[in-house]
Design an enzyme around this catalytic site. Structure first.
Site, PDB file in Angstrom:
ATOM      1  N   GLU A  96     -34.696 -69.441 -53.763  1.00  0.00           N
ATOM      2  CA  GLU A  96     -34.303 -68.502 -54.811  1.00  0.00           C
ATOM      3  C   GLU A  96     -35.360 -68.250 -55.881  1.00  0.00           C
ATOM      4  O   GLU A  96     -35.441 -67.157 -56.420  1.00  0.00           O
ATOM      5  CB  GLU A  96     -33.013 -69.006 -55.495  1.00  0.00           C
ATOM      6  CG  GLU A  96     -31.818 -69.157 -54.583  1.00  0.00           C
ATOM      7  CD  GLU A  96     -31.311 -67.832 -54.050  1.00  0.00           C
ATOM      8  OE1 GLU A  96     -31.532 -66.792 -54.716  1.00  0.00           O
ATOM      9  OE2 GLU A  96     -30.698 -67.819 -52.956  1.00  0.00           O
ATOM     10  N   SER A 356      13.659-111.894 -68.111  1.00  0.00           N
ATOM     11  CA  SER A 356      13.161-112.993 -68.949  1.00  0.00           C
ATOM     12  C   SER A 356      11.658-112.921 -69.212  1.00  0.00           C
ATOM     13  O   SER A 356      11.092-113.859 -69.778  1.00  0.00           O
ATOM     14  CB  SER A 356      13.479-114.336 -68.280  1.00  0.00           C
ATOM     15  OG  SER A 356      14.879-114.528 -68.189  1.00  0.00           O
TER      16      SER A 356
END
Length: 782
Positions: A96, A356
């Site tokens: 490019e 618990s």
């Protein structure tokens, strides 16, 4: 001269030095004006406002966990330069913009060449767009005209002034079109090749450099043949230009293309979705360690698969590193894709009953307040606080037990009594400071049942609570983001001494919830842990920790259905130990004992400092200047007849003779339980029946009804309230009065019932020695 323009005439009559001074003065002003105009235009018209990127979440090792579509329904993942294959970068630049690193956004030679070709030959395929100009075109698409090209040139130069070459290239790589809703190299890499862009082959890299030329035509999931031919065309060009090694290019040419489109990774859906809701950042770098996560997921899934035979269909696991508070494992369910068993529910943030599992927080407060030590004694006998009469898990009672026995055996009655002593206010304050949101929201509605699971908690809250013990009493927020490189200072809410003692007690192996298969296992990690089982056996919990990690396990069904096997000991603890074994031995070092922890001798019968009459002595940890210094006074001198059948007080000693003998004087409540349970104890004989002196000792202890409680009774229900008091063994009878009305005489071990009136009720109990106690209760009829 008359025909000359005035300006020229003036210039001709100015000396040379004056002329240049005039020019410089004017030009500098012009330059300044132009500069400010350009600066204003730059502010008014910035080169670009970056697009929204897909929110993507990464592990601590930078593995993509998942990503989400943008608001415009695009897969547009930000692509970092450093996380892309160098071959892809090279292929894009060679294809490019060869001079990318040398120009300021525009290649003038390419512009002239393209203009010449377009003007004289009508060749519009020969472009002059640099990578920078392509970025502008991707952000501001328009028709290909000279005017739009000029705009691209100006904006490209402007962009170069704002961003570095690397940053511009990252924007370019992140926005390249790849067909459909796929944008950016990273998105394409995962969706077309199912791998990260830094692991692409040369063939894949060149293909990603080619597709943007015509994304819809060269999409490999739509037209693999066209994309293959176009890729090979450029590979041959690169071969001719010696861009890459010839052997690599030949291999790349022969590499096939799969006509497929993969799904975006979705490795930790619960964790990712939770983090996505905590921040708006597009790139989220988490603390999760993918290797630990994968192993824990496999352990959890396999464990739940085996548990399904016991009607248990899901579970959740959370692991944090105590040194950094980093969340390194987050399993919201055993299988996210298990739709039948609601696998998409996140069990880590679901509110459930803890059973618990909150008890260690209460016991650590008891240690903090100096109320208990590991060997101090607690009552494990029935109680009734204003109609609230809890029971132990196995419906049995032990009478008197040590603190550590009550904790590791998860006895309910001692815990409720301790909560009453510590106070609800102090306990709720600790939990809210530790970050329990639901408890904070509902604190005004909570009662003593909170210690047995009568509240709502989340797994992440429970893990953070236990991490306080591992961090010597400091509370820290859980850390999910690796950008938070330093652990926060935290807030000291408990002492290191009480945390050391609670850790020591919770690390005991002689307990009912210890996995039988691990008793003889050598090399198992040492951990402190506690279990929890919610009412109806709907939730099984196990939270454990050592200096390195805190691990939380929840097992159950998201639809709330219970199972007879759903207990913390049976269902959650084995997986907890499997997870710690998976984590391995980072180091075997246990918590260091703080300097204010001492070791002392105590009476084994009371847990108090030994008196002269204590015969059985044991060692016990205590906190200096905090733990109780009370001496044992269980045994007291008692005057009895020569045949030891009658007890005397000082006022009724007979002339015929007597002896002095020591007897244990137990808590009155405990005495009642011994009597009801037919447990034989050494006790003094009955007091002299001929003694008429009133004793000055404390009166009977009224244990029902509860002082200052408000009772709600349904109108016309004829519901009665129980009267019961506890006295020393030398007491034979109790006399009861309610609102100054005599109700009756009963044995000191018996109970009496009465019908209350609306409003205040005054209750008095007198024993046969004339000692009295009283309480006031409030009754409301509805």
């Amino acid at each position: 001269m008359e025909n000359y323009p005035k300006i020229l005439y003036n210039i001709q009559n100015i000396k040379s030095s004056e002329f240049w001074y005039f020019i410089n003065k004017k030009s500098s002003k012009i330059i300044v004006v132009v500069f400010f105009i350009l600066l204003l235009l730059d502010k008014l018209y910035p080169p670009l406002t970056q697009k929204e990127y897909s929110q993507s979440i990464y592990s601590a090792e930078n593995v993509l966990l998942t990503a989400y579509l943008t608001h415009d329904d695009k897969w547009r993942l930000f692509t970092s330069y450093d996380n892309v294959s160098p071959q892809l970068i090279k292929a894009i630049i060679e294809k490019e913009d060869k001079w990318y690193y040398w120009h300021w956004g525009v290649n003038p030679f390419a512009v002239v060449r393209a203009f010449y070709s377009n003007l004289f030959f009508g060749n519009r395929t020969l472009g002059a767009s640099t990578i920078t100009m392509q970025v502008i075109r991707m952000y501001y698409p328009s028709n290909r005209t000279y005017l739009s090209k000029l705009r691209e040139i100006i904006k490209a130069i402007q962009l170069e002034f704002h961003y570095s070459k690397k940053e511009i290239l990252e924007i370019y790589l992140s926005c390249l079109p790849y067909g459909g809703n796929v944008e950016g190299v990273k998105s394409a890499s995962y969706l077309y090749f199912n791998q990260a862009p830094n692991k692409l082959s040369l063939a894949q890299s060149v293909l990603l450099a080619c597709i943007p030329n015509n994304p819809n035509k060269y999409r490999i999931d739509k037209n693999s043949t066209a994309s293959l031919n176009f890729r090979n065309k450029f590979l041959k060009i690169f071969l001719k230009n010696n861009t890459f090694n010839a052997g690599e290019i030949n291999d790349a040419i022969n590499e096939p293309i799969k006509n497929v489109r993969y799904q975006m990774p979705n490795l930790t859906p619960h964790f990712s979705f939770y983090l996505a809701g905590k921040t708006n950042q597009s790139i989220i770098k988490s603390t999760l360690k993918i290797n630990i996560q994968n192993k824990a997921e496999a352990l959890l899934k396999n464990y739940v698969e085996r548990a399904k035979a016991k009607l248990v269909n899901n579970g959740a696991v959370l692991i944090i590193d105590n040194k950094t508070m980093n969340v390194i494992c987050y399993c919201g369910s055993s299988d996210f894709n298990d739709y039948i068993n609601s696998g998409q529910v996140n069990g880590i943030i679901s509110v459930r009953s803890p059973g618990s599992a909150l008890k260690p927080a209460l016991y650590v407060l008891g240690l903090e307040f100096g109320l208990i030590t590991p060997k101090s004694k607690m009552l494990d006998i029935p109680l009734d606080y204003g109609g609230y009469a809890p029971e132990n898990y196995d419906l049995s009672y032990n009478g008197e037990v040590t603190t550590e026995f009550a904790l590791v055996n998860s006895l309910n009655l001692p815990a409720v009594r301790l909560l009453k002593s510590v106070s609800m206010e102090s306990f709720i304050k600790l939990l809210t400071t530790a970050g329990f949101d639901e408890i904070n929201k509902n604190k005004s509605k909570l009662g003593l049942s909170v210690i047995l699971g009568g509240c709502g908690v989340r797994l992440d809250e429970m893990v953070r609570l236990y991490s306080i013990f591992a961090n010597s009493g400091k509370v820290f927020p859980l850390n999910y983001f690796s950008d938070n490189s330093e652990k926060s200072k935290g807030v000291q809410i408990l002492s290191p001494e009480s945390c050391f003692l609670i850790s020591d007690m919770l690390s005991k192996n002689v307990r009912p919830d210890f996995p039988a298969e691990m008793i003889d296992m050598t090399g198992r990690p040492k951990i402190a842990w506690k279990t929890g089982t919610s009412y109806g056996k709907r939730d099984a919990w196990a939270i454990g920790y050592n200096p390195n990690y805190t691990v939380g396990v929840w097992i159950g069904n998201f639809n709330g259905v219970g199972s007879p096997h759903l207990s913390g000991a049976e269902m959650a603890v084995p997986l907890l130990f499997d997870l710690f074994n998976m984590l391995g031995k980072k180091n075997n070092k246990w918590f260091e004992k703080p300097k204010n922890i001492g070791l002392r001798k105590v009476c084994s019968e009371t847990g108090l400092i030994p008196g002269d009459d204590c015969n059985f002595i044991v060692d016990d940890y205590y906190i200096k200047n905090k733990s109780s210094q009370k001496a044992c006074d269980l045994y007291k001198d008692t005057y009895v007849s020569l045949d030891e059948k009658i007890e005397y007080c000082v006022s009724c000693l007979p002339d015929s003779g007597y002896i002095k003998k020591k007897y244990p004087f137990y808590d009155p409540e405990l005495l009642i339980w011994y009597e009801e349970s037919n447990i034989k104890i050494n006790k003094p004989p009955k007091h002299n029946p001929n003694c008429s002196v009133r004793l000055s000792e404390e009166g009977p202890k009224i244990i029902s009804p509860t002082k200052d409680y408000e009772y709600y009774i349904e109108t016309n229900s004829k519901q009665q309230i129980m009267l019961q008091a506890a006295s020393q063994l030398n007491t034979n009878f109790h006399y009861w009065y309610v609102n100054n009305i005599y109700l009756g005489k009963i044995k000191s071990t018996e109970k009496l019932f009465f019908n209350p009136k609306n409003g205040k009720n005054y209750i008095l109990c007198m024993d046969d020695k004339g000692r009295t106690s009283e309480v006031v209760i409030r009754v409301k009829f509805y």
